[in-house]
Motif scaffolding. Structure first.
Motif, short mmCIF file in Angstrom:
data_model
loop_
_atom_site.label_atom_id
_atom_site.label_comp_id
_atom_site.label_asym_id
_atom_site.label_seq_id
_atom_site.Cartn_x
_atom_site.Cartn_y
_atom_site.Cartn_z
N VAL A 7 -7.56 -11.22 4.60
CA VAL A 7 -6.66 -10.87 5.69
C VAL A 7 -6.41 -9.36 5.78
O VAL A 7 -5.89 -8.88 6.78
CB VAL A 7 -5.32 -11.61 5.59
N ASP A 8 -6.79 -8.63 4.72
CA ASP A 8 -6.57 -7.18 4.72
C ASP A 8 -7.43 -6.55 3.63
O ASP A 8 -7.99 -7.25 2.79
CB ASP A 8 -5.10 -6.86 4.49
N TYR A 9 -7.50 -5.23 3.69
CA TYR A 9 -8.34 -4.46 2.78
C TYR A 9 -7.59 -3.17 2.48
O TYR A 9 -7.30 -2.41 3.40
CB TYR A 9 -9.66 -4.14 3.49
N ILE A 10 -7.21 -2.94 1.22
CA ILE A 10 -6.45 -1.75 0.84
C ILE A 10 -7.29 -0.86 -0.05
O ILE A 10 -7.88 -1.32 -1.02
CB ILE A 10 -5.14 -2.13 0.11
N GLN A 11 -7.31 0.41 0.29
CA GLN A 11 -8.04 1.42 -0.50
C GLN A 11 -7.17 1.86 -1.67
O GLN A 11 -5.98 2.11 -1.52
CB GLN A 11 -8.36 2.62 0.40
N LYS A 12 -7.75 1.92 -2.86
CA LYS A 12 -7.07 2.48 -4.03
C LYS A 12 -7.25 3.99 -4.01
O LYS A 12 -8.26 4.46 -3.54
CB LYS A 12 -7.67 1.93 -5.33
N PRO A 13 -6.35 4.75 -4.54
CA PRO A 13 -5.14 4.31 -5.22
C PRO A 13 -4.13 3.75 -4.22
O PRO A 13 -3.96 4.26 -3.12
CB PRO A 13 -4.60 5.58 -5.89
N VAL A 14 -3.49 2.68 -4.65
CA VAL A 14 -2.51 2.00 -3.82
C VAL A 14 -1.20 2.77 -3.84
O VAL A 14 -0.76 3.22 -4.89
CB VAL A 14 -2.28 0.56 -4.34
N HIS A 15 -0.59 2.93 -2.69
CA HIS A 15 0.70 3.60 -2.59
C HIS A 15 1.77 2.53 -2.37
O HIS A 15 1.57 1.57 -1.62
CB HIS A 15 0.70 4.61 -1.45
N ARG A 16 2.90 2.70 -3.01
CA ARG A 16 3.95 1.68 -3.02
C ARG A 16 4.36 1.23 -1.61
O ARG A 16 4.40 0.03 -1.33
CB ARG A 16 5.18 2.18 -3.78
N GLU A 17 4.70 2.15 -0.75
CA GLU A 17 5.19 1.76 0.58
C GLU A 17 4.12 1.04 1.40
O GLU A 17 4.42 0.10 2.12
CB GLU A 17 5.73 2.98 1.32
N GLU A 18 2.88 1.49 1.29
CA GLU A 18 1.79 0.81 1.99
C GLU A 18 1.63 -0.60 1.46
O GLU A 18 1.51 -1.57 2.23
CB GLU A 18 0.49 1.59 1.83
#
Length: 119
Positions: free
Chosen positions: A100-111
């Motif tokens: 359902v989604d794709y997050i790029q690392k490094p992960v940021h807390r608010e994102e």
């Protein structure tokens, strides 16, 4: 309380995400690899999976494929995490698998919080 399974072969990434989600409305369970994640999903119920793409035992794509092919876990939303530079074809493949989604690392807390809260 919503339960999130976080799967990453990096202990540092697991710890960071746990810290980010501590004190929120989420309960966090961690797995350090694909086989462990699949076993946890057989034993317990989760509301969301944050899943690393590149892992040495079973990669995230294969874990997602197995989860989506199992009627007991097919409904689970999966958000992929990756440190690699991602091209559109890889993102498309992830969505075709059921992510359902794709997050790029490094992960940021608010994102991270913003994305998991909409699931």
């Amino acid at each position: 309380m919503a339960r999130i399974l976080v799967v990453d072969d990096s202990i540092e990434n697991l710890s960071l995400i746990e810290v980010y989600l501590r004190g929120t409305e989420f309960e966090v369970v961690t797995a350090s690899g694909g086989h462990e994640a699949l076993e946890l999903c057989r034993q317990d119920r989760f509301d969301l999976i944050l899943l690393d793409v590149v892992m040495p035992d079973v990669d995230g794509f294969e874990v997602c494929r197995r989860l989506k092919n199992d009627p007991a876990t097919a409904f689970l939303p999966v958000i992929f995490l990756t440190a690699r530079l991602v091209d559109e074809s890889e993102k498309a493949a992830a969505y075709q698998l059921g992510a359902v989604d794709y997050i790029q690392k490094p992960v940021h807390r608010e994102e991270l919080l913003g994305r998991v809260r909409v699931m």
